[in-house]
Design a protein around this motif. Sequence first.
Motif, PDB file in Angstrom:
ATOM      1  N   ILE A 123       0.836  -1.204   0.000  1.00 37.27           N
ATOM      2  CA  ILE A 123       0.000   0.000   0.000  1.00 37.27           C
ATOM      3  C   ILE A 123       0.871   1.254   0.000  1.00 37.27           C
ATOM      4  O   ILE A 123       0.609   2.224  -0.726  1.00 37.27           O
ATOM      5  N   GLU A 124       1.927   1.256   0.810  1.00 35.67           N
ATOM      6  CA  GLU A 124       2.812   2.422   0.849  1.00 35.67           C
ATOM      7  C   GLU A 124       3.529   2.620  -0.487  1.00 35.67           C
ATOM      8  O   GLU A 124       3.714   3.759  -0.933  1.00 35.67           O
ATOM      9  N   ALA A 125       3.916   1.548  -1.133  1.00 29.41           N
ATOM     10  CA  ALA A 125       4.591   1.653  -2.431  1.00 29.41           C
ATOM     11  C   ALA A 125       3.644   2.224  -3.479  1.00 29.41           C
ATOM     12  O   ALA A 125       4.041   3.066  -4.308  1.00 29.41           O
ATOM     13  N   ALA A 126       2.373   1.795  -3.453  1.00 26.09           N
ATOM     14  CA  ALA A 126       1.398   2.313  -4.416  1.00 26.09           C
ATOM     15  C   ALA A 126       1.140   3.797  -4.188  1.00 26.09           C
ATOM     16  O   ALA A 126       1.030   4.577  -5.143  1.00 26.09           O
ATOM     17  N   ALA A 127       1.050   4.208  -2.918  1.00 26.50           N
ATOM     18  CA  ALA A 127       0.835   5.618  -2.615  1.00 26.50           C
ATOM     19  C   ALA A 127       2.020   6.466  -3.062  1.00 26.50           C
ATOM     20  O   ALA A 127       1.852   7.569  -3.596  1.00 26.50           O
ATOM     21  N   GLU A 128       3.215   5.967  -2.850  1.00 28.71           N
ATOM     22  CA  GLU A 128       4.407   6.694  -3.279  1.00 28.71           C
ATOM     23  C   GLU A 128       4.466   6.810  -4.795  1.00 28.71           C
ATOM     24  O   GLU A 128       4.864   7.852  -5.337  1.00 28.71           O
ATOM     25  N   GLU A 129       4.053   5.767  -5.489  1.00 26.53           N
ATOM     26  CA  GLU A 129       4.041   5.807  -6.950  1.00 26.53           C
ATOM     27  C   GLU A 129       3.040   6.836  -7.463  1.00 26.53           C
ATOM     28  O   GLU A 129       3.317   7.569  -8.414  1.00 26.53           O
ATOM     29  N   ARG A 130       1.871   6.918  -6.824  1.00 31.42           N
ATOM     30  CA  ARG A 130       0.895   7.940  -7.219  1.00 31.42           C
ATOM     31  C   ARG A 130       1.438   9.338  -6.974  1.00 31.42           C
ATOM     32  O   ARG A 130       1.228  10.251  -7.774  1.00 31.42           O
ATOM     33  N   ARG A 131       2.143   9.509  -5.850  1.00 31.07           N
ATOM     34  CA  ARG A 131       2.721  10.831  -5.562  1.00 31.07           C
ATOM     35  C   ARG A 131       3.761  11.221  -6.607  1.00 31.07           C
ATOM     36  O   ARG A 131       3.772  12.365  -7.099  1.00 31.07           O
ATOM     37  N   LEU A 132       4.613  10.274  -6.977  1.00 27.80           N
ATOM     38  CA  LEU A 132       5.634  10.564  -7.985  1.00 27.80           C
ATOM     39  C   LEU A 132       5.004  10.815  -9.347  1.00 27.80           C
ATOM     40  O   LEU A 132       5.490  11.662 -10.119  1.00 27.80           O
TER      41      LEU A 132
END
Length: 288
Positions: free
Chosen positions: A103-112
């Motif tokens: 979940i944290e990786a997906a959120a970081e990808e959306r932010r980037l």
Amino acid sequence: MIRAVAIVLALLAGTAAAQELDGSVRPNARAVPEAPALVIRPIARGSQDAGPVIRPVARPAPRPDLAHGARTRAINRAEQGLFAFSPYALATSMRPVRRTAAIEAAAEERRLARLRGQVCGDVAIQGQSIGRVDGAGACGIDQAVRVRSVAGITLTPQATMDCRTAAALKRWVERGAIPAVGGEGGGVAGLRVVSHYACRNRNNATSGRLSEHAKGRAIDIAGIRLRSGREITVLTDWGTARDGGRLRQMWRAACGPFGTVLGPEANRFHRDHFHFDTARYRSGPYCR
């Protein structure tokens, strides 16, 4: 003579002392006064001879650890007189479960992705920088951008404009469109764009002055799409009791961020859409 008297007195004194010891003193016998006892008086505080003053220290009241109070009977709890735990209360507070790495990786990808998609130096304006757009005559845009969303609201189709117009559109969406719609239909989801950059004259006339559309400084909006799927349109809802007030609120909010604001009451050319552009006038915004 004097010596005889002294001897008699001495004998009498010895006899009285002996009788006092064995309890045989007669009631009418005179008692010899005792020497005064030593009297100890307190020394006044502050005296130089008093020495250091020792004052009593209050003993702390024994109090069990409050951490154990929730698990004991109310009569035995340490917090009596202060507050009370419910016998059904949790001993410890609940905490959210830590997010998984996925979940944290997906959120970081959306932010980037948002950072990569931002244009005009504003993450709230998503799109693509397309540089110089050439056109016939005086048409064209320096440093144009193709905008797909502003403040999370999608533009359909994507609109080509300059950054000053994109920034004005974002302000209008945040301060005009979103507040005017509120929670109706789940809120604003998108804008239906009917015109953006186009090399043409005003009102599509064959002659006359160039439109602000020809310089990438204008956008025409015909409908506001809600999250429920319903669309509020300028053509059909401007005069209605249900959505007319919302559309008029949006029109008023655009007067300021944009230099020119035209709506259904401006003329027959704008009966079905809002025209917004960032032209500047000495007298201030032109809104009809």
